[in-house]
Design a protein around this motif. Structure first.
Motif, PDB file in Angstrom:
ATOM      1  N   ALA A   4       0.833  -1.208   0.000  1.00 18.29           N
ATOM      2  CA  ALA A   4       0.000   0.000   0.000  1.00 18.29           C
ATOM      3  C   ALA A   4       0.865   1.255   0.000  1.00 18.29           C
ATOM      4  CB  ALA A   4      -0.930  -0.010   1.204  1.00 18.29           C
ATOM      5  N   LEU A   5       1.969   1.224   0.739  1.00 20.15           N
ATOM      6  CA  LEU A   5       2.868   2.373   0.768  1.00 20.15           C
ATOM      7  C   LEU A   5       3.537   2.593  -0.585  1.00 20.15           C
ATOM      8  CD1 LEU A   5       4.405   1.855   4.301  1.00 20.15           C
ATOM      9  CD2 LEU A   5       2.979   3.768   3.581  1.00 20.15           C
ATOM     10  N   TRP A   6       3.934   1.512  -1.239  1.00 18.00           N
ATOM     11  CA  TRP A   6       4.545   1.619  -2.567  1.00 18.00           C
ATOM     12  C   TRP A   6       3.553   2.181  -3.578  1.00 18.00           C
ATOM     13  CZ3 TRP A   6       9.215   1.894  -4.368  1.00 18.00           C
ATOM     14  CH2 TRP A   6      10.271   1.308  -3.670  1.00 18.00           C
ATOM     15  N   ILE A   7       2.318   1.676  -3.552  1.00 13.52           N
ATOM     16  CA  ILE A   7       1.300   2.153  -4.497  1.00 13.52           C
ATOM     17  C   ILE A   7       1.014   3.631  -4.262  1.00 13.52           C
ATOM     18  CG2 ILE A   7      -1.146   1.946  -5.121  1.00 13.52           C
ATOM     19  CD1 ILE A   7      -0.809  -1.110  -4.610  1.00 13.52           C
ATOM     20  N   THR A   8       0.879   3.999  -3.014  1.00 15.45           N
ATOM     21  CA  THR A   8       0.599   5.399  -2.685  1.00 15.45           C
ATOM     22  C   THR A   8       1.765   6.295  -3.086  1.00 15.45           C
ATOM     23  OG1 THR A   8      -0.748   4.648  -0.830  1.00 15.45           O
ATOM     24  CG2 THR A   8      -0.100   6.961  -0.837  1.00 15.45           C
ATOM     25  N   ALA A   9       2.978   5.869  -2.797  1.00 16.80           N
ATOM     26  CA  ALA A   9       4.152   6.658  -3.174  1.00 16.80           C
ATOM     27  C   ALA A   9       4.248   6.781  -4.690  1.00 16.80           C
ATOM     28  CB  ALA A   9       5.416   6.028  -2.603  1.00 16.80           C
ATOM     29  N   GLY A  10       3.951   5.710  -5.414  1.00 17.78           N
ATOM     30  CA  GLY A  10       3.973   5.755  -6.877  1.00 17.78           C
ATOM     31  C   GLY A  10       2.928   6.705  -7.433  1.00 17.78           C
ATOM     32  N   ALA A  11       1.725   6.667  -6.867  1.00 19.21           N
ATOM     33  CA  ALA A  11       0.665   7.571  -7.321  1.00 19.21           C
ATOM     34  C   ALA A  11       1.040   9.029  -7.047  1.00 19.21           C
ATOM     35  CB  ALA A  11      -0.654   7.218  -6.638  1.00 19.21           C
ATOM     36  N   GLY A  61      12.309  11.724  -4.923  1.00 15.26           N
ATOM     37  CA  GLY A  61      12.566  11.353  -3.536  1.00 15.26           C
ATOM     38  C   GLY A  61      11.613  10.299  -2.994  1.00 15.26           C
ATOM     39  N   LEU A  62      10.434  10.202  -3.576  1.00 14.77           N
ATOM     40  CA  LEU A  62       9.478   9.186  -3.126  1.00 14.77           C
ATOM     41  C   LEU A  62       9.830   7.790  -3.634  1.00 14.77           C
ATOM     42  CD1 LEU A  62       6.081  11.052  -3.576  1.00 14.77           C
ATOM     43  CD2 LEU A  62       7.070  10.262  -1.423  1.00 14.77           C
ATOM     44  N   ILE A  63      10.522   7.716  -4.756  1.00 15.04           N
ATOM     45  CA  ILE A  63      10.747   6.418  -5.400  1.00 15.04           C
ATOM     46  C   ILE A  63      12.221   6.000  -5.403  1.00 15.04           C
ATOM     47  CG2 ILE A  63      10.476   5.122  -7.552  1.00 15.04           C
ATOM     48  CD1 ILE A  63       7.818   5.822  -6.187  1.00 15.04           C
ATOM     49  N   LEU A  64      13.078   6.851  -5.910  1.00 11.29           N
ATOM     50  CA  LEU A  64      14.465   6.444  -6.172  1.00 11.29           C
ATOM     51  C   LEU A  64      15.254   5.964  -4.952  1.00 11.29           C
ATOM     52  CD1 LEU A  64      15.546   9.006  -8.904  1.00 11.29           C
ATOM     53  CD2 LEU A  64      14.848   6.623  -9.175  1.00 11.29           C
ATOM     54  N   PRO A  65      15.208   6.651  -3.812  1.00  8.50           N
ATOM     55  CA  PRO A  65      16.015   6.159  -2.683  1.00  8.50           C
ATOM     56  C   PRO A  65      15.629   4.745  -2.252  1.00  8.50           C
ATOM     57  CG  PRO A  65      15.306   8.395  -2.258  1.00  8.50           C
ATOM     58  CD  PRO A  65      14.573   7.930  -3.478  1.00  8.50           C
ATOM     59  N   ALA A  66      14.350   4.444  -2.247  1.00  7.54           N
ATOM     60  CA  ALA A  66      13.911   3.113  -1.828  1.00  7.54           C
ATOM     61  C   ALA A  66      14.250   2.062  -2.878  1.00  7.54           C
ATOM     62  CB  ALA A  66      12.409   3.120  -1.550  1.00  7.54           C
ATOM     63  N   VAL A  67      14.064   2.394  -4.139  1.00  3.00           N
ATOM     64  CA  VAL A  67      14.346   1.438  -5.213  1.00  3.00           C
ATOM     65  C   VAL A  67      15.838   1.128  -5.278  1.00  3.00           C
ATOM     66  CG1 VAL A  67      14.385   1.164  -7.729  1.00  3.00           C
ATOM     67  CG2 VAL A  67      12.331   1.989  -6.611  1.00  3.00           C
ATOM     68  N   LEU A  68      16.656   2.164  -5.162  1.00  2.00           N
ATOM     69  CA  LEU A  68      18.103   1.979  -5.265  1.00  2.00           C
ATOM     70  C   LEU A  68      18.737   1.524  -3.958  1.00  2.00           C
ATOM     71  CD1 LEU A  68      18.924   5.140  -7.410  1.00  2.00           C
ATOM     72  CD2 LEU A  68      18.633   2.772  -8.189  1.00  2.00           C
ATOM     73  N   GLY A  69      18.000   1.635  -2.858  1.00  2.00           N
ATOM     74  CA  GLY A  69      18.540   1.237  -1.565  1.00  2.00           C
ATOM     75  C   GLY A  69      19.582   2.204  -1.032  1.00  2.00           C
ATOM     76  N   ALA A 113       0.878  12.154   3.896  1.00  2.77           N
ATOM     77  CA  ALA A 113       1.016  11.904   5.332  1.00  2.77           C
ATOM     78  C   ALA A 113       1.031  10.408   5.618  1.00  2.77           C
ATOM     79  CB  ALA A 113      -0.124  12.580   6.096  1.00  2.77           C
ATOM     80  N   PHE A 114       0.246   9.636   4.880  1.00  2.00           N
ATOM     81  CA  PHE A 114       0.237   8.185   5.035  1.00  2.00           C
ATOM     82  C   PHE A 114       1.607   7.592   4.702  1.00  2.00           C
ATOM     83  CE2 PHE A 114      -0.400   4.075   2.754  1.00  2.00           C
ATOM     84  CZ  PHE A 114      -0.690   3.291   3.859  1.00  2.00           C
ATOM     85  N   VAL A 115       2.212   8.048   3.614  1.00  2.00           N
ATOM     86  CA  VAL A 115       3.541   7.548   3.232  1.00  2.00           C
ATOM     87  C   VAL A 115       4.577   7.954   4.283  1.00  2.00           C
ATOM     88  CG1 VAL A 115       5.396   7.691   1.514  1.00  2.00           C
ATOM     89  CG2 VAL A 115       3.016   7.465   0.774  1.00  2.00           C
ATOM     90  N   ALA A 116       4.533   9.195   4.724  1.00  3.62           N
ATOM     91  CA  ALA A 116       5.490   9.648   5.744  1.00  3.62           C
ATOM     92  C   ALA A 116       5.327   8.838   7.023  1.00  3.62           C
ATOM     93  CB  ALA A 116       5.295  11.134   6.027  1.00  3.62           C
ATOM     94  N   TRP A 117       4.091   8.665   7.472  1.00  5.63           N
ATOM     95  CA  TRP A 117       3.819   7.891   8.688  1.00  5.63           C
ATOM     96  C   TRP A 117       4.271   6.441   8.513  1.00  5.63           C
ATOM     97  CZ3 TRP A 117       0.196   3.835   9.025  1.00  5.63           C
ATOM     98  CH2 TRP A 117       0.016   3.328  10.319  1.00  5.63           C
ATOM     99  N   GLY A 118       3.946   5.845   7.386  1.00  8.15           N
ATOM    100  CA  GLY A 118       4.293   4.442   7.162  1.00  8.15           C
ATOM    101  C   GLY A 118       5.784   4.202   7.054  1.00  8.15           C
ATOM    102  N   ARG A 119       6.495   5.127   6.436  1.00  7.33           N
ATOM    103  CA  ARG A 119       7.944   4.939   6.265  1.00  7.33           C
ATOM    104  C   ARG A 119       8.742   5.389   7.481  1.00  7.33           C
ATOM    105  NH1 ARG A 119       7.741   0.973   3.048  1.00  7.33           N
ATOM    106  NH2 ARG A 119       7.236   1.436   0.894  1.00  7.33           N
TER     107      ARG A 119
END
Length: 127
Positions: A4-11, A61-69, A113-119
């Motif tokens: 859910a966090l990935w989908i929300t961040a992607g959207a 910033g929502l996608i690249l840091p997590a994808v690249l680790g 806020a959901f993505v920030a809270w979840g991550r």
């Protein structure tokens, strides 16, 4: 929860990428979109480019840091920045009396806020 966090961040990243078009489209063309686009005339072209750049950086910033680790802590920081951006957008719409168009900004604010809270919180990035 992670999905859910990935989908929300992607959207949110997609919304920000579209919004970053402010950097290359003339503000007169953006204002011609309709009543919801008239707000751009209150900002200088340089301010619109800055807002577009912030949205482009947020999308990355929502996608690249997590994808690249690489420094995945940047994901919740980008989401927090988006919360602030959409809060400012909502205030601007309230100031202009655009109560009907504020809904989108508030939805995006809640999603960020959901993505920030979840991550930051209960389900930090695990891979």
């Amino acid at each position: 929860m992670n999905i859910a966090l990935w989908i929300t961040a992607g959207a949110l990243a997609a919304v920000c990428l579209v919004g970053s078009s402010k950097m290359i489209v003339a503000r007169e063309k953006l204002a011609a979109v309709g009543a919801s686009g008239q707000w751009v005339m209150e900002f200088s072209p340089h301010a619109l480019k800055a807002i577009g750049a912030v949205e482009l950086l947020a999308a990355a910033g929502l996608i690249l840091p997590a994808v690249l680790g690489i420094a995945p802590v940047l994901v919740p920081l980008a989401a927090t920045g988006l919360v602030l951006l959409f809060a400012c957008a909502a205030v601007m719409r309230l100031r202009r009396g655009e109560r009907v168009t504020i809904t989108g900004d508030l939805v995006y604010l809640v999603l960020a806020a959901f993505v920030a809270w979840g991550r930051f919180g209960p389900a930090p990035f695990t891979g």
